[in-house]
Motif scaffolding. Sequence first.
Motif, PDB file in Angstrom:
ATOM      1  N   ARG A  21       0.863  -1.185   0.000  1.00 23.34           N
ATOM      2  CA  ARG A  21       0.000   0.000   0.000  1.00 23.34           C
ATOM      3  C   ARG A  21       0.897   1.233   0.000  1.00 23.34           C
ATOM      4  N   ASP A  22       0.338   2.337  -0.419  1.00 26.33           N
ATOM      5  CA  ASP A  22       1.068   3.615  -0.414  1.00 26.33           C
ATOM      6  C   ASP A  22       2.416   3.530  -1.106  1.00 26.33           C
ATOM      7  N   GLY A  23       2.468   2.764  -2.182  1.00 28.84           N
ATOM      8  CA  GLY A  23       3.703   2.699  -2.960  1.00 28.84           C
ATOM      9  C   GLY A  23       4.586   1.508  -2.666  1.00 28.84           C
ATOM     10  N   TRP A  24       4.868   1.257  -1.365  1.00 27.57           N
ATOM     11  CA  TRP A  24       5.699   0.073  -1.086  1.00 27.57           C
ATOM     12  C   TRP A  24       5.580  -0.446   0.340  1.00 27.57           C
ATOM     13  N   LEU A  25       4.712   0.142   1.180  1.00 26.73           N
ATOM     14  CA  LEU A  25       4.520  -0.394   2.525  1.00 26.73           C
ATOM     15  C   LEU A  25       3.820  -1.746   2.435  1.00 26.73           C
ATOM     16  N   SER A  26       4.247  -2.679   3.264  1.00 23.96           N
ATOM     17  CA  SER A  26       3.777  -4.057   3.123  1.00 23.96           C
ATOM     18  C   SER A  26       2.408  -4.286   3.750  1.00 23.96           C
ATOM     19  N   ASN A  27       1.673  -5.189   3.141  1.00 23.46           N
ATOM     20  CA  ASN A  27       0.425  -5.700   3.693  1.00 23.46           C
ATOM     21  C   ASN A  27       0.775  -6.807   4.686  1.00 23.46           C
ATOM     22  N   HIS A  28       0.624  -6.519   5.968  1.00 21.86           N
ATOM     23  CA  HIS A  28       1.002  -7.481   7.000  1.00 21.86           C
ATOM     24  C   HIS A  28      -0.136  -8.422   7.407  1.00 21.86           C
ATOM     25  N   ALA A  29      -1.324  -8.170   6.902  1.00 18.67           N
ATOM     26  CA  ALA A  29      -2.496  -8.878   7.411  1.00 18.67           C
ATOM     27  C   ALA A  29      -2.405 -10.401   7.278  1.00 18.67           C
ATOM     28  N   PRO A  30      -1.964 -10.956   6.141  1.00 14.76           N
ATOM     29  CA  PRO A  30      -1.887 -12.424   6.068  1.00 14.76           C
ATOM     30  C   PRO A  30      -0.929 -13.023   7.088  1.00 14.76           C
ATOM     31  N   MET A  31       0.164 -12.325   7.340  1.00 13.20           N
ATOM     32  CA  MET A  31       1.151 -12.832   8.291  1.00 13.20           C
ATOM     33  C   MET A  31       0.602 -12.810   9.717  1.00 13.20           C
ATOM     34  N   VAL A  32      -0.076 -11.722  10.064  1.00 16.31           N
ATOM     35  CA  VAL A  32      -0.659 -11.622  11.399  1.00 16.31           C
ATOM     36  C   VAL A  32      -1.768 -12.658  11.573  1.00 16.31           C
ATOM     37  N   ALA A  33      -2.597 -12.826  10.548  1.00 15.74           N
ATOM     38  CA  ALA A  33      -3.666 -13.827  10.634  1.00 15.74           C
ATOM     39  C   ALA A  33      -3.092 -15.218  10.880  1.00 15.74           C
ATOM     40  N   GLU A  34      -2.011 -15.546  10.193  1.00 17.15           N
ATOM     41  CA  GLU A  34      -1.385 -16.856  10.395  1.00 17.15           C
ATOM     42  C   GLU A  34      -0.797 -16.971  11.780  1.00 17.15           C
ATOM     43  N   ALA A  35      -0.136 -15.924  12.256  1.00 18.82           N
ATOM     44  CA  ALA A  35       0.473 -15.969  13.584  1.00 18.82           C
ATOM     45  C   ALA A  35      -0.589 -16.131  14.666  1.00 18.82           C
ATOM     46  N   LEU A  36      -1.664 -15.365  14.585  1.00 14.84           N
ATOM     47  CA  LEU A  36      -2.725 -15.462  15.590  1.00 14.84           C
ATOM     48  C   LEU A  36      -3.365 -16.842  15.564  1.00 14.84           C
ATOM     49  N   SER A  37      -3.621 -17.367  14.379  1.00 20.42           N
ATOM     50  CA  SER A  37      -4.232 -18.697  14.277  1.00 20.42           C
ATOM     51  C   SER A  37      -3.324 -19.769  14.855  1.00 20.42           C
ATOM     52  N   THR A  38      -2.039 -19.684  14.543  1.00 22.04           N
ATOM     53  CA  THR A  38      -1.086 -20.676  15.029  1.00 22.04           C
ATOM     54  C   THR A  38      -0.948 -20.612  16.546  1.00 22.04           C
ATOM     55  N   ARG A  39      -1.056 -19.413  17.105  1.00 21.44           N
ATOM     56  CA  ARG A  39      -0.859 -19.232  18.548  1.00 21.44           C
ATOM     57  C   ARG A  39      -2.145 -19.384  19.354  1.00 21.44           C
ATOM     58  N   GLY A  40      -3.191 -19.950  18.743  1.00 25.62           N
ATOM     59  CA  GLY A  40      -4.415 -20.207  19.489  1.00 25.62           C
ATOM     60  C   GLY A  40      -5.292 -18.994  19.684  1.00 25.62           C
ATOM     61  N   ARG A  41      -5.097 -17.968  18.847  1.00 18.97           N
ATOM     62  CA  ARG A  41      -5.896 -16.753  18.948  1.00 18.97           C
ATOM     63  C   ARG A  41      -6.731 -16.536  17.684  1.00 18.97           C
ATOM     64  N   ALA A  42      -7.258 -17.622  17.131  1.00 14.42           N
ATOM     65  CA  ALA A  42      -8.074 -17.512  15.920  1.00 14.42           C
ATOM     66  C   ALA A  42      -9.285 -16.616  16.143  1.00 14.42           C
ATOM     67  N   GLY A  43      -9.796 -16.614  17.357  1.00 17.63           N
ATOM     68  CA  GLY A  43     -10.952 -15.780  17.651  1.00 17.63           C
ATOM     69  C   GLY A  43     -10.693 -14.295  17.520  1.00 17.63           C
ATOM     70  N   ALA A  44      -9.425 -13.897  17.518  1.00 17.27           N
ATOM     71  CA  ALA A  44      -9.076 -12.480  17.391  1.00 17.27           C
ATOM     72  C   ALA A  44      -8.804 -12.064  15.952  1.00 17.27           C
ATOM     73  N   VAL A  45      -8.759 -13.014  15.030  1.00 19.14           N
ATOM     74  CA  VAL A  45      -8.305 -12.717  13.671  1.00 19.14           C
ATOM     75  C   VAL A  45      -9.212 -11.721  12.965  1.00 19.14           C
ATOM     76  N   HIS A  46     -10.506 -11.990  12.900  1.00 19.78           N
ATOM     77  CA  HIS A  46     -11.387 -11.128  12.115  1.00 19.78           C
ATOM     78  C   HIS A  46     -11.531  -9.745  12.745  1.00 19.78           C
ATOM     79  N   HIS A  47     -11.516  -9.686  14.063  1.00 22.89           N
ATOM     80  CA  HIS A  47     -11.559  -8.374  14.720  1.00 22.89           C
ATOM     81  C   HIS A  47     -10.313  -7.578  14.357  1.00 22.89           C
ATOM     82  N   TRP A  48      -9.161  -8.230  14.379  1.00 24.47           N
ATOM     83  CA  TRP A  48      -7.922  -7.536  14.022  1.00 24.47           C
ATOM     84  C   TRP A  48      -7.976  -7.081  12.564  1.00 24.47           C
ATOM     85  N   LEU A  49      -8.465  -7.917  11.669  1.00 23.92           N
ATOM     86  CA  LEU A  49      -8.559  -7.539  10.257  1.00 23.92           C
ATOM     87  C   LEU A  49      -9.482  -6.333  10.067  1.00 23.92           C
TER      88      LEU A  49
END
Length: 335
Positions: A21-49
Amino acid sequence: MDTSGTLEEAFGRLHSTGPERDGWLSNHAPMVAEALSTRGRAGAVHHWLDLYRDKLEEFPDPVAPVTDDNWPSALGDPHRAADWIDYFSRALAEHPWRSVLAVWWPRLLPGIAAGATHPVIRVGHAVRALGAEENEPRLTELAHGLGYWAARYQPVSGIASVPGARTAADALDAVPPIAVGPVGFRARLDAVHRLPVWAGEVTGPDAARDRLTELVRAATHRYATHGHGQPTMLVHAATAPNAVLRALDALPRELWVPSLHAAWTASAAVTAMYAPDEPVTYTPSARLTAEEVLERAVAHGDEHVIKFTDTALDVGDETALVAAVRAVEISEPLV
């Protein structure tokens, strides 16, 4: 392993968005979604998104197809991100994902610093997800990660070796900082001209894994005392080599040694680019469990804090947890 399908739902939301986004800033959302899911925080994923959605942009337009014949001319062209993602989507539909990774990992590895190391980190998260369960959304996520890496490919070259040290921690301490002046990751990377030698004698894959594990631990620990140099960017000194470590088991063993050396270059370069003038002594106000540290990171919400905490939990010792708490304290929250 999370079996709720939340990660697949998240990828479904995100694969219509671009890698930047904004030219070259990274989209971190897929990485965070994977980290939260792996760490047992799947319930927080959609709220974070939902909180992060204003930082997402539409998937970019294609330019021209990338093929097995013309790919060298498209390598490192950020305008070709859609073309590269389409290329890897086709490759992963036709071949086992580990085979595709084995072909492209050595091609992309010299550009490990591309996109401020975010592409290799995204690939590392995708590989971990596929190692837990193989399905179409997770394969698509690997295609996005590899495509992003190919589009942002930026090799690190022209770096002279300076004396290093035996341990990863001492070698990171020996990294000479760049001269103050350049603004932005790419300009700072161009200003990195000298890095210490470390682990140059490693020739076997098992030793390479051990050294890479040591590097991730040392870089994670170091954040507690040096992260104030640049709280956001210095997390990558740990998360980038950890992404490589996560990918090792999916790669042929003959790629482990070059992977170690590329990871060291990335970690050392980030250290050089954002080193503070002086370290600080940091003592947390309370000793927290891993679950408590993770809870603080999730509540804080910053994407880099969550991913750094994910790496600190991989390291797993008390000093790593202290470093994660430090990241929470010195970083700006998501909202």
